[in-house]
Structures are given as C-alpha cells and as structure tokens.
Design an enzyme around this catalytic site. Structure first.
Site, PDB file in Angstrom:
ATOM      1  N   GLU A   1      -2.291  50.396  56.215  1.00 36.04           N
ATOM      2  CA  GLU A   1      -3.347  51.197  55.602  1.00 36.04           C
ATOM      3  C   GLU A   1      -4.348  50.338  54.841  1.00 36.04           C
ATOM      4  OE1 GLU A   1       0.033  51.150  52.537  1.00 36.04           O
ATOM      5  OE2 GLU A   1      -0.269  50.977  54.712  1.00 36.04           O
TER       6      GLU A   1
ATOM      7  N   ASP B   1      -7.096  49.892  50.272  1.00 40.26           N
ATOM      8  CA  ASP B   1      -6.104  50.614  51.061  1.00 40.26           C
ATOM      9  C   ASP B   1      -6.053  52.066  50.611  1.00 40.26           C
ATOM     10  OD1 ASP B   1      -4.690  50.668  48.725  1.00 40.26           O
ATOM     11  OD2 ASP B   1      -2.968  49.551  49.468  1.00 40.26           O
TER      12      ASP B   1
ATOM     13  N   ASN C   1       2.507  60.231  56.005  1.00 37.71           N
ATOM     14  CA  ASN C   1       3.475  60.003  57.085  1.00 37.71           C
ATOM     15  C   ASN C   1       4.749  60.795  56.871  1.00 37.71           C
ATOM     16  OD1 ASN C   1       1.978  58.272  58.701  1.00 37.71           O
ATOM     17  ND2 ASN C   1       2.615  56.437  57.595  1.00 37.71           N
TER      18      ASN C   1
ATOM     19  N   ASP D   1      -2.247  58.500  61.265  1.00 34.76           N
ATOM     20  CA  ASP D   1      -3.317  57.927  62.098  1.00 34.76           C
ATOM     21  C   ASP D   1      -4.640  58.645  61.834  1.00 34.76           C
ATOM     22  OD1 ASP D   1      -1.466  56.229  63.136  1.00 34.76           O
ATOM     23  OD2 ASP D   1      -1.207  57.311  65.033  1.00 34.76           O
TER      24      ASP D   1
END
Length: 620
Positions: free
Chosen positions: A522, A479, A487, A496
């Site tokens: 993620e 991840d 974010n 994204d």
C-alpha cells in the site's frame, strides 16, 4: 570375326604377370638357398673361431703357470685362473655350436673333457704354488701329464677344425653354384621376357593403330567441314567397331543439329537478352535489399518515434527516388492515422485522418490514382492531386499504418515499394511491441503507475540532473492508513479497489513531470523534480484532502472513506547519489506522520510543519 581388344590386353597382362611370377619365384628360391648356405658358412667360421679361442686360452693358462713357478709372482697365478675359466667357457660354447652335427658334437665334447682335465691340473698346480709348495708343483709339471693332455687337446682341436673347414668349403661351393644359377636365370630369363613382351605389345599396337588412323582421318574430314564423312573401314576389335558405330550416330545427330543452328542461335540471342535484363533486375533488387537491410537494422534499434522517423526520412528517398511521400501510423487509442515522417519536400497536415478516409485501408490492398477521373480519390488527399499511391501497412489483419506516395509507381518500382512497405510494417510492429514490453516492465499492473524498479532507475537520474542544474528534487513517501482493515473486512479485491482509487487520484492531482510510483503493497512514492519539500507540501496536502473525501465502491459495495499519510524530503549535497539516503529521509517523515496520528503531511526539515486534517500546522 573380330575379337575383343580388352580380352587381348587381359591375356597379354596375364602372360607378363605369369612370366614375372615364375622369374620371381626362381630368384626368390635361389636367394633363400644362398642365404641358408651363407648362414652355414658363417656358422662354420664361428665354430672354428670358438675352438681356436678355447685352445688359445688354455695355452695362455700354461704360460701363466710357468711364469708363476719361475718368478713366483702372484699376478701370474691370477692369469692362470682367468684363462682357465675362459677356456672352459669357450669349450662349452663349442659343444652348443656343434649340437646340429653329431660327429662334430662328439669331437667338441671330447675337447671339452680334455680341456676340463687339463684346466683342473693347472688349477691344482697353481693352488700348490699359491700355498708356497713350489717343490710339489714343479714335480707335478715334471711328470709330463700336463703335456700329454695338451697334446690330446691339440689333436682333437685339429680334427674338429679340419672337419669344419671341409664343411665350410662345401657350403661355400654350394653358395657359388646357387649364385651362378641366379645369374643364368637373370641373363636368360629377362631377355626372353623382354622379347616376348615386345612382340606381344607390337601385335597389340598394330591392332590399335589401324582403327585409330581410320578414325582420325574421318575426324579430320569432319573438322574440315565435311559433315557427311563416316567411318567405313573394318575395325580390328569389337570395341573399335562399337566406337565407330557411336561416332557415326553422333555425326548424324550433329548434321541434324547444324541444320537448325540458325534457329537455335536466334533463340539463344533472345534468351541471352532476357538473361541480361533479369541480371540487371536481380542486381538492382540486390542493391535494394542491401539498402533495406541497413534500414531494417537501424529501425530495429530505434527506441523512440523520433528516431524511427529520422531513419525513414533518410532511407525512403533512396529506395524510392523522385517519389515524395509520407508515412502515417495508426493511433489505436484515437483511431487515427497520424503522420510520422515525410520526405521529398512533401508536407501533410499534422492532424492526420481517420482510417475510413483511405481506400487502401478500406480495401486492404494498394490504391493508386494515375490521373484525373481514373479512380476514386481518398478523402485525406488534396483534391488538386492528380496522381498518388496509398500502400496499406497491415499485420495480422490489423492496421499498422499507410504509406502515401505523391506520384505514380512504375512497374519496375513496384518491387521496391513492396519490400519497403514490408520492412516498415515489420519495424512498426516491432517498435510497438518494444514499447509495450517497456511499459510492462516499468508499470504496476494493478494501478497503472510506475513500479519500484522504474523509480529506482529514475531517482538517481533526477538527482544527477538536480546536482548539475542546482535545482531541487523532492521525494514523497506515502501509504494508505489502516489498509489491513479493508483486506480483513472486505477481502483482497476490496484492497485492490482502494489502491486503484488512491492511484487514480494521485495520477490526476500531481503534475505531468512528477513520477508517481507504487513502491510496494500500500506504499507509493512521488518524485517531484524542481520542487522543494516546503513548496511541495501544500500540493501534497491538497491530494491528501481529496483522497480523504473519496468514498470507495467495489462490486456494488460501499467500502467507506480512506486516508493516507505522507512524508516529504528534499535531496541535499552530502546525501547518496543513488537516492537511498533520500528514500530513508522521506520514509522517516512518513513514519512520524503515522506515529503522530496519520492522515497528515510531514516535511523532513528542522522546522517542518505538520498539516493535519483540520488544516492546523504544528512543529514537526
């Protein structure tokens, strides 16, 4: 002047119905009176029987009384009580039965009173005897009072019976008279009715027979070939006159029709021949449609291009016999018509051709060359070919493919080609839609990687294959480090962009046989068949290093660099075959990588090596 036959039949039927109604009324009335008289006779019989029963019970009560006084046995006393009660009941029933006749009702009431008096006396004597006072009881019997009452009862009963017998005799005589009346009605009325009906029917038959004979004679002449025969005889009714006129008109039309018979027969023969040809065409088309139906069902069920090509290679030569051909399908990404299937011994280049090289696709309609210099030749066709046919496959104005036939398509084969092209085009569109839907169900829309659902389907299959072949299969769990920071600082669009950049790098770096998936959020997973965790760790570290050197851009903004942590595990016998144990092992290795500083690769083994950002290895 002729009358209406229908009216005569109606009058005859009405007359018969009226006669039958009168006869039935007389018989019903006689039967009703007879039934009433018989009911009265039965009533008289019941009255006489009830009177006799009342007198008989009273006499049996007297006999019981005498037996009691002579023998002094209690049984005779009980008989007195029972017979007295029965006598009283019969007397009461007698009064009820004679209530319709005043004279007889009066006699019945007198009888009931006398029976009551005599019964009361019998009960008193029986009571005295029951109490042991036989002397008093015998004195009461000797007083002759009971005998006098019994004589009065016998006299009144006799009067009633005599009167009732007289009534019964008169009623029986009435029944006999009514039966005689019914008998005479039947004996006289029925023959008269039969005679009248026979007479009227004979007259009616006579009026029908004459016209029918005349018509049958003319019809026989017509059947024998005399088409000029007409009905000239005067008919006996307006209906037959109308029938004769219609028959004559029909004969005139028939004579006119016969004059054109030969011409009609010629037209009929021509129509029959045309019908036969159409029948053969329809039968042939039905067979083609049935064959194409089987082909369509199989093409709808095809899952791969190879299966679709195999179906076309089997059915196309049966639909278009003696016509070698090939099916090209349009590759949208390359804008190229690539060969999917060939049949009839035809071989075409595997490289395919561009859409503008085919005149059928340019024009959006069929293009055929019947001979040298007969029409322009498509660029994808060998110059030595003199005769061929290209049929475009279109759907909604979009190029789906093209059907190439090495030969001339005859007019009678055109239907076969049209239906075949429609079926293949429909199957190709459906195949493309199915493939697109399949991709949508197994692909993550943001990253383009396989999704978790596909991973959960693929992992057990790879484990089963590894178990059979004894080859290793490994799983990588990874991840993005500190993903929440992207974010929170730059927004979800930036997050994204980070995920897309990581996915693109992993898709580029891993082998073609590796299955790269977005696990969720993620997190990513990579299924690596045929590779152990130790052998895989070096390749994963190269991916980690390449990702850490990226600078992510989004919307003209620089988001900075990112790093990822990786955990690797290899499936072993004893683990669950659904992959759940392997996922937990890889996830545990990832957790250790996070806990020990992130941006590193951890192999889930007892002597695992930890490869950090500086390239140093430590024991895991």
């Amino acid at each position: 002047m002729t009358g209406s036959l229908s009216r005569r039949i109606v009058v005859l039927c009405a007359t018969i119905c009226l006669f039958l109604a009168i006869l039935a009324g007389l018989l019903l009335e006689g039967a009703a009176q007879t039934r009433s008289s018989l009911a009265w006779v039965t009533h008289s019989t019941q009255v006489m029987r009830t009177a006799n029963q009342a007198l008989l019970h009273l006499q049996q009560a007297e006999s019981g009384e005498r037996g009691f006084l002579l023998t002094r046995q209690p049984d005779f006393g009980e008989t007195v009580q029972d017979e007295v009660a029965a006598s009283r009941k019969a007397a009461a029933d007698l009064v009820t039965l004679t209530s319709d006749n005043p004279a007889q009702s009066l006699r019945a009431k007198q009888i009931r009173l006398l029976i009551h008096q005599r019964a009361t006396l019998l009960e008193e004597i029986a009571q005295q005897a029951s109490n042991g006072d036989f002397t008093t009881a015998l004195n009461a019997v000797a007083s002759r009072r009971g005998r006098n009452l019994m004589q009065h009862v016998n006299a009144r009963v006799g009067d009633l019976l005599a009167a009732e017998r007289h009534l019964s005799t008169s009623r029986t005589a009435a029944v006999k008279r009514r039966l005689d009346f019914i008998t005479w009605v039947v004996l006289i009325g029925v023959p008269l009715g039969i005679a009248a009906v026979t007479l009227l029917a004979a007259l009616l038959v006579r009026r029908i027979r004459r016209p029918m004979e005349a018509m049958m004679t003319v019809m026989s002449q017509l059947a024998a070939g005399d088409r000029s025969a007409r009905i000239q005889t005067a008919m006996e009714s307006s209906e037959f006159e109308r029938l004769a006129r219609e028959y004559n008109a029909m004969a005139d039309q028939l004579q006119a029709a016969v004059a054109h018979q030969e011409e009609s027969q010629d037209r009929l023969h021509a129509a029959n021949a045309e019908l036969s040809r159409n029948t053969e065409i329809l039968q042939e088309r039905g067979e083609v449609i049935e064959l194409l139906g089987g082909m369509a069902h199989r093409m709808q069920a095809a899952r791969t291009d190879e299966e679709l090509a195999a179906i076309i290679r089997v059915f196309a030569p049966r639909v278009l016999p003696d016509l070698p051909g090939a099916l090209y399908t349009h590759n949208n990404s390359r804008n190229l018509l690539a060969p999917l299937a060939c049949w009839g011994g035809l071989e075409v280049p595997a490289s395919g051709f561009a859409p503008e090289q085919c005149w059928a696709l340019r024009r959006g309609r069929s293009h055929h060359v019947a001979g040298p210099q007969s029409d322009v030749v498509c660029a994808h066709v060998d110059r030595q070919v003199d005769c061929y046919h290209c049929e475009p496959l279109l759907a909604g104005g979009e190029v789906i493919g093209v059907l190439y036939l090495a030969g001339e398509v005859e007019a009678e084969t055109r239907f076969r080609l049209t239906v075949l092209a429609e079926n293949i085009a429909s199957a190709l569109v459906n195949h493309r839609l199915q493939r697109g839907l399949r991709e949508q169900t197994i692909r993550d829309p943001l990253t383009g990687l396989f999704n978790r659902r596909y991973m959960e389907e693929a992992l057990p299959l790879e484990i089963a294959r590894a178990s059979r072949s004894r080859d290793p299969v490994s799983l990588v769990m990874c991840d993005v480090d500190h993903f929440k920071r992207f974010n929170d600082e730059f927004g979800h669009d930036a997050g994204d962009a980070v995920l897309q950049a990581a996915a693109a790098e992993m898709r580029k770096r891993f082998r073609e046989g590796d299955v790269v998936c977005r696990f969720g959020g993620e997190e990513f997973t990579i299924i690596a068949p045929g590779t152990s965790a130790t052998a895989l760790s070096g390749r994963v570290d190269v991916v980690r290093e390449a990702i850490s050197q990226q600078v992510v851009q989004e919307g003209g903004r620089t988001l900075g660099s990112m790093t990822m942590s990786f955990g690797i595990a290899t499936w072993e016998e004893g683990m669950e075959r659904d992959g759940s144990t392997l996922i937990k092992a890889a996830d545990a290795a990832l957790y250790r990588a996070k806990r020990e500083g992130r941006n590193r690769v951890v192999v889930d083994e007892r002597s695992a090596a930890i490869i950090d950002g500086g390239g140093g290895a430590k024991a895991g």
